[in-house]
Scaffold this motif. Structure first.
Motif, mmCIF file in Angstrom:
data_model
loop_
_atom_site.group_PDB
_atom_site.id
_atom_site.type_symbol
_atom_site.label_atom_id
_atom_site.label_comp_id
_atom_site.label_asym_id
_atom_site.label_seq_id
_atom_site.Cartn_x
_atom_site.Cartn_y
_atom_site.Cartn_z
ATOM 1 N N THR A 142 0.868 -1.178 0.000
ATOM 2 C CA THR A 142 0.000 0.000 0.000
ATOM 3 C C THR A 142 0.909 1.234 0.000
ATOM 4 O O THR A 142 2.090 1.132 0.335
ATOM 5 C CB THR A 142 -0.872 0.022 1.258
ATOM 6 O OG1 THR A 142 -0.003 0.170 2.394
ATOM 7 C CG2 THR A 142 -1.683 -1.254 1.407
ATOM 8 N N PRO A 143 0.376 2.422 -0.348
ATOM 9 C CA PRO A 143 1.221 3.626 -0.291
ATOM 10 C C PRO A 143 1.843 3.816 1.090
ATOM 11 O O PRO A 143 3.020 4.151 1.205
ATOM 12 C CB PRO A 143 0.236 4.757 -0.608
ATOM 13 C CG PRO A 143 -0.774 4.117 -1.483
ATOM 14 C CD PRO A 143 -0.933 2.716 -0.964
ATOM 15 N N CYS A 199 -6.218 6.855 0.140
ATOM 16 C CA CYS A 199 -5.862 5.565 -0.484
ATOM 17 C C CYS A 199 -4.640 4.950 0.199
ATOM 18 O O CYS A 199 -4.007 4.058 -0.357
ATOM 19 C CB CYS A 199 -5.614 5.747 -1.980
ATOM 20 S SG CYS A 199 -4.215 6.813 -2.305
ATOM 21 N N ALA A 200 -4.327 5.440 1.393
ATOM 22 C CA ALA A 200 -3.084 5.015 2.053
ATOM 23 C C ALA A 200 -3.010 3.512 2.275
ATOM 24 O O ALA A 200 -1.930 2.936 2.317
ATOM 25 C CB ALA A 200 -2.924 5.747 3.378
ATOM 26 N N ARG A 226 2.265 9.809 -7.106
ATOM 27 C CA ARG A 226 2.535 10.546 -5.866
ATOM 28 C C ARG A 226 3.172 9.632 -4.810
ATOM 29 O O ARG A 226 3.999 10.059 -4.031
ATOM 30 C CB ARG A 226 1.241 11.181 -5.344
ATOM 31 C CG ARG A 226 0.919 12.472 -6.092
ATOM 32 C CD ARG A 226 -0.369 13.080 -5.619
ATOM 33 N NE ARG A 226 -1.510 12.422 -6.227
ATOM 34 C CZ ARG A 226 -2.723 12.367 -5.692
ATOM 35 N NH1 ARG A 226 -2.941 12.917 -4.526
ATOM 36 N NH2 ARG A 226 -3.710 11.764 -6.317
ATOM 37 N N THR A 227 2.774 8.357 -4.852
ATOM 38 C CA THR A 227 3.409 7.412 -3.913
ATOM 39 C C THR A 227 4.902 7.295 -4.224
ATOM 40 O O THR A 227 5.748 7.302 -3.325
ATOM 41 C CB THR A 227 2.738 6.025 -4.014
ATOM 42 O OG1 THR A 227 1.346 6.185 -3.782
ATOM 43 C CG2 THR A 227 3.308 5.050 -3.004
ATOM 44 N N LEU A 277 -3.548 -6.840 -10.669
ATOM 45 C CA LEU A 277 -4.111 -6.548 -9.356
ATOM 46 C C LEU A 277 -4.641 -5.121 -9.363
ATOM 47 O O LEU A 277 -3.887 -4.174 -9.584
ATOM 48 C CB LEU A 277 -3.003 -6.697 -8.300
ATOM 49 C CG LEU A 277 -3.407 -6.593 -6.846
ATOM 50 C CD1 LEU A 277 -4.240 -7.791 -6.422
ATOM 51 C CD2 LEU A 277 -2.151 -6.513 -5.967
ATOM 52 N N LYS A 278 -5.933 -4.973 -9.130
ATOM 53 C CA LYS A 278 -6.521 -3.631 -9.142
ATOM 54 C C LYS A 278 -5.995 -2.852 -7.945
ATOM 55 O O LYS A 278 -5.918 -3.353 -6.834
ATOM 56 C CB LYS A 278 -8.051 -3.779 -9.071
ATOM 57 C CG LYS A 278 -8.801 -2.483 -9.085
ATOM 58 C CD LYS A 278 -8.896 -1.866 -10.472
ATOM 59 C CE LYS A 278 -9.369 -0.410 -10.395
ATOM 60 N NZ LYS A 278 -8.272 0.558 -10.379
ATOM 61 N N GLY A 279 -5.615 -1.623 -8.200
ATOM 62 C CA GLY A 279 -5.064 -0.826 -7.104
ATOM 63 C C GLY A 279 -5.375 0.641 -7.248
ATOM 64 O O GLY A 279 -6.376 1.012 -7.868
#
Ligand SMILES: Nc1ncnc2c1ncn2[C@@H]1O[C@H](COP(=O)(O)OP(=O)(O)OP(=O)(O)O)[C@@H](O)[C@H]1O
Length: 755
Positions: free
Chosen positions: A253-254, A291-292, A311-312, A301-303
C-alpha cells in the motif's frame, strides 16, 4: 543563473581560497576540513566571519540581466558583483508556497547571478540545525521537510551521440554540448518539445544512461565540485530519483511503500513514532490519505490510480529527506489540483535545502511561476537556462515577447516548436561560448588517490553518506515481511501455482494410478513405473523453475530502484528471495509428492523421495534464478524456458543412454541437475532389484549367458549406481550452491555496474 567565464574564474578563485592553494585536496587537508566542519557545528550559525571552509548555502539568486547563457553575459569580461545576502529564515518565508517574486529586497537589476557551487564561499546565514550532523538531525525529526544539507550539481559538455547504423547514416546528437546546474535550495525544471532530450539529460545526470551500443555519452559532471562519474553507484545513491514509470511493489500500500523506504533509509536511531509520523505527514502532504491502505496494484491486481501511484513514488523518495531529488515528469497523469499540490511539495523540499530537478511538459502558469529555474531544451541543445522570472525579458530581448495574458510555459514551447532551429539561432537563442568549470576538488588521477588507492572523491562521497542506516538483519526482516505479504496478497499468483501443481499431480497420479505397486514381471510394468517416476521429477522441475526464472525480470525495476537508492544490499535481497522461494517450493513439492506418492504407490521411502524431488526443484530454481538475473526482459525469460529444460531432459539418460551420446558432448550431462536427481530417485525406487522378474519366461541374458536383473539394467542405462548415491547428492548440492553464488555475483554486478 548566469555563469559567465568571468564568474567561472571567480568560482575557480574561490575554490583556491577554500581549498588553499593546492588542488586537488590531500587526505590531510580533508581531515583539517572535517575539523573545521565540526567546529562550525558548534558555532551556532554565526557566520559573520565567513569561514571559507564551511559548506555554503547557495542563495536564491536574482538577476534581471546576464542570464546564465545570455550572450551579453558571456562576451563581457565583467567583474562579478558581490552577492546580496539573505538569511535562511527570510529566504524560506519568501519561498513558501508559490513564489510570487515579490522579494524586492534584492537588487535584481545589478546583481549578476552567481554560481551556486559548493565552493562558493560567501557566508550565507545557515542555522546551526542546518549544519548539524546529518544522521542525528534526521533521526530526531519527524518532519519530512526538516532542514538538510543540499548538494549542487554542475555539468558541462554533456554530449550524447547516436551513431549511424552504417556509414551512410549520419550520427545524431541527442544531447549537444549541454551545460547547466542544479543548485541546492532551488527547483529547476527541464522543459522542451517532445524529443528535445529532457529525459536523456535527466538520465545522464542521474547515472541512468551510459555509453552502450550505438549510444555514446561524454560529460563533465561535478557534485559539490567533486568530479564524479554519475553512473557510479556511490554517486547515484546521493540522488533520489523518481522515474516516469512507477516501479513499486504491486501488493504494497502507499503507507507501506513509504514506510519501507523510511525504515530502511533513515538513520537506525530514528524512533518508531517519528517514522510513523513522518509517513503520516508525507501521505497527508501528497494527498494520499484516502488511499493510504489500498494496494498499489499492477496489471493483474486492481489498485490505486495512476496519479496516486505517481505521488506514492514521489513520497517514497521524499520521505528520506534527500539532498538531491530528480523527477522525470512527476506531474504526468495528475489533474491540475494534484499537480499544483505536488509542485508545492517539491517547493517545500527545496526550501528545506534540497536541490530539485525535474522534467515537465507544458505546465499551467501557476506551476510554471513556482519554479526557481528553467532549462529549456530544444533538439538536444540548451535554448535557455536561468531564472524563471527572467524568461519574459529574455524572450523579449530575443524577438519573441510574451503576449499579454499568455501562459509563459505555453509561449516558450510555442516559440521552440514553431520556429526552425536556424531561426532561433539567428534570434540569439542557444547561448554559445565555452563554459569553463573551476578546478575540481579532486580528480581520479594518481594525485587524487590516497595511499590505499581510493580516490578522494570516493572518500568524500563515503564520508558524506550516512552509514547509520539499518543493517542487514533489519533489511532481511523488512524484505521478508514484504515477501510474505506479497505471497498472502497476490492470491492469483500463489493460487495459480498451487492450483496447477494439484491439477498436474492429480492428472499424473490418476494416469499412473497404482502403477508403482504392480509386480515387476513385465517390461511394460517396469517401463510404466520408470515413466511415473520421471514424470514426477520433471513436474517438479517445470513447476518451480518457471516462476523462479520469471520472478527476477518482473521484479527487476523495483529491485534496481530500491538498490540504487540504498534501501538494502544485494545480499539481503538475494537471501530474502531465497528463503521465500525455499519455503514456497517446499510446500509445493510436498503437495505434489503427497498426491503422486500415494496415488501411484511408489516403493521408495516417502521422505527420501520428497527430499530427492525437493533437491531437484531447488537446484533447478537456482539455475533459473541465474538465468533470470542475467536477463532484463520477462518476455525473453519466457523464451528462454526451453533452454532451461530441453538440455536437462536430453542429458538425464532416459531418452538416450549417456554412453550413446557423442563423447565430445557427453560432459554436459554432468552440469544437469536432472541427471543426478534421476539417478538418486531410480536407485531409491529400483535399487533393490526386481526379485520376481519376468516369471513368464522372458529373461535377459548378458553376453556371458548370465541372467540380468532388468531393474539393474534400467539403472545401468541411465548411468545410475547405488554405490554412487552419495556422490550424486554431493554434486546436486554443489551445483545448487554454484548456480546460486553465480546468480548473486551476476546480480551484484548488474546492480552496481549498470542501470
Ligand atoms: N537509447 C536511445 N536510442 C536511440 N534514440 C534515443 C535513445 N534515447 C533517446 N533517443 C532519442 O533522443 C531524443 C530525445 O529523447 P528524450 O526521451 O530525451 O526526449 P524527451 O525530450 O524526454 O521527449 P518526451 O518529452 O517525448 O519524453 C529522441 O529523439 C529519442 O528518440
Amino acid at each position: 543563473m548566469a555563469v559567465t567565464e568571468a564568474e567561472d574564474q571567480e568560482m575557480a578563485t574561490k575554490t583556491t581560497q577554500t581549498e588553499t592553494t593546492d588542488s586537488p585536496r590531500t587526505p590531510e587537508k580533508k581531515k583539517s576540513i572535517k575539523k573545521k566542519k565540526s567546529k562550525k557545528n558548534l558555532d551556532n550559525g554565526d557566520d559573520e566571519n565567513g569561514d571559507e571552509n564551511r559548506p555554503t548555502t547557495p542563495k536564491k539568486k536574482k538577476s534581471k540581466k546576464k542570464l546564465y547563457g545570455n550572450d551579453a553575459a558571456e562576451s563581457e569580461e565583467e567583474k562579478p558583483k558581490p552577492k546580496k545576502k539573505k538569511s535562511m529564515k527570510q529566504k524560506s518565508s519568501h519561498k513558501d508556497g508559490m513564489d510570487d517574486g515579490s522579494s524586492e529586497d534584492v537588487d535584481r537589476t545589478n546583481n549578476q547571478e552567481q554560481p551556486s557551487t559548493a565552493m562558493s564561499t560567501s557566508g550565507e546565514g545557515r542555522s546551526s540545525a542546518y549544519t548539524r550532523k546529518k544522521s542525528s538531525m534526521l533521526a530526531v525529526s519527524d518532519d519530512p521537510f526538516a532542514l538538510r544539507e543540499g548538494k549542487t550539481l554542475l555539468w558541462r559538455n554533456v554530449n550524447m551521440v547516436l551513431k549511424g547504423k552504417n556509414e551512410n547514416e549520419p550520427d545524431r546528437m541527442l544531447l549537444n554540448n549541454v551545460w547547466g546546474e542544479v543548485p541546492e535550495q532551488q527547483t529547476t525544471a527541464i522543459m522542451g518539445p517532445s524529443g528535445a532530450g529532457k529525459t536523456s539529460l535527466l538520465n545522464v545526470l542521474a547515472g541512468r544512461a551510459k555509453t552502450r551500443g550505438r549510444i555514446s555519452i561524454t560529460s563533465d559532471v561535478r557534485l559539490n565540485n567533486f568530479a564524479v562519474d554519475p553512473t557510479n553507484i556511490n554517486v547515484r545513491k546521493h540522488i533520489a530519483f523518481v522515474a516516469q514509470d512507477d516501479s513499486l511493489q504491486t501488493t504494497s500500500t502507499p503507507r507501506e511503500a513509504i514506510y519501507f523506504s523510511a525504515k530502511l533509509r533513515l538513520p537506525r536511531t530514528t524512533p518508531q513514532k517519528n517514522l510513523d509520523k513522518l509517513v503520516k505527514k508525507m501521505l497527508a502532504e501528497l494527498g494520499l490519505e484516502s488511499c493510504a491502505d489500498t494496494f498499489v496494484g499492477g496489471q493483474l491486481l486492481k489498485g490505486i490510480s495512476g496519479g496516486e501511484r505517481k505521488r506514492t513514488s514521489v513520497g517514497v523518495e521524499l520521505v528520506v529527506r534527500p539532498a538531491m531529488v530528480f523527477l522525470d515528469e512527476p506531474t504526468s497523469g495528475l489533474d491540475s489540483f494534484s499537480a499544483i499540490q505536488l509542485c508545492q511539495v517539491l517547493k517545500k523540499v527545496a526550501n528545506a535545502g534540497s536541490s530539485v530537478l525535474f522534467t515537465i511538459h507544458q505546465p499551467a502558469s501557476e506551476i510554471f511561476n513556482a519554479f526557481d529555474r528553467l532549462i529549456l531544451m530544444n533538439k538536444g541543445r540548451v535554448m535557455f537556462q536561468g531564472l524563471v522570472e527572467d524568461v519574459p525579458s529574455y524572450f523579449k530581448e530575443h524577438n519573441h515577447p510574451l503576449p499579454k495574458k499568455y501562459n509563459p510555459a505555453d509561449w516558450i514551447m510555442n516559440v521552440a516548436q514553431a520556429n526552425s532551429i536556424k531561426q532561433l539561432d539567428d534570434d540569439g537563442f542557444f547561448p554559445k561560448g565555452e563554459r569553463m568549470l573551476p578546478e575540481p576538488y579532486t580528480t581520479d588521477g594518481v594525485e587524487g588517490k590516497d595511499e590505499l588507492g581510493i580516490t578522494l572523491t570516493e572518500h568524500h562521497l563515503a564520508e558524506d553518506f550516512d552509514d547509520s542506516t539499518p543493517g542487514i538483519f533489519t533489511q532481511l526482516s523488512m524484505l521478508s515481511n514484504r515477501e510474505i505479504k506479497n505471497i498472502r496478497r497476490d492470491t492469483a499468483a500463489v493460487g495459480g501455482r498451487f492450483g496447477l501443481t494439484i491439477f498436474l499431480s492429480l492428472l499424473v497420479g490418476l494416469i499412473f494410478k497404482d502403477v508403482g505397486g504392480q509386480p515387476r514381471d513385465t517390461v511394460s510394468n517396469l517401463n510404466s513405473q520408470f515413466g511415473a517416476l520421471i514424470m514426477v521429477l520433471l513436474m517438479s522441475m517445470f513447476g518451480t523453475a518457471q516462476p523462479a526464472l520469471l520472478a527476477f525480470p518482473e521484479e527487476r525495476p523495483v529491485f534496481l530502484r530500491e538498490y540504487s537508492t540504498s534501501h538494502y544490499s544485494v545480499i539481503a535481497y538475494f537471501m530474502s528471495r531465497f528463503c521465500m522461494e525455499a519455503f514456497i517450493t517446499a510446500l509445493q513439492i510436498l503437495v505434489q509428492v503427497i498426491i503422486t506418492y500415494f496415488l501411484i504407490g511408489f516403493q521408495s521411502n516417502f521422505i527420501m523421495l520428497y527430499v530427492a524431488v525437493y533437491s531437484l526443484a531447488m537446484s533447478s530454481t537456482a539455475l533459473a534464478v541465474l538465468l533470470g538475473c542475467s536477463i532484463e526482459d520477462p518476455k525473453l525469460g519466457q523464451e528462454m524456458l526451453p533452454i532451461l529444460f530441453v538440455p536437462q531432459m536430453l542429458f538425464a539418460g532416459f531418452f538416450v543412454a549417456p554412453k550413446l551420446i557423442p563423447v565430445w558432448l557427453r560432459w554436459a550431462q554432468y552440469l544437469c541437475t536432472l541427471t543426478y536427481a534421476v539417478r538418486i530417485a531410480l536407485v531409491e525406487e529400483f535399487g533393490d532389484g526386481c526379485p520376481a522378474f519376468y516369471p513368464n519366461g522372458t529373461v535377459i541374458e548378458d553376453e556371458a549367458g548370465q541372467v540380468v536383473d532388468p531393474c539393474y539394467n534400467l539403472l545401468d542405462n541411465v548411468g545410475a549406481d547405488s554405490d554412487d548415491t552419495w556422490w550424486n547428492w554431493l554434486v546436486l548440492v554443489a551445483l545448487f550452491a554454484a548456480f546460486r553464488l553465480t546468480a548473486l555475483f551476476v546480480l551484484q554486478r548488474k546492480a552496481t555496474k549498470f542501470f
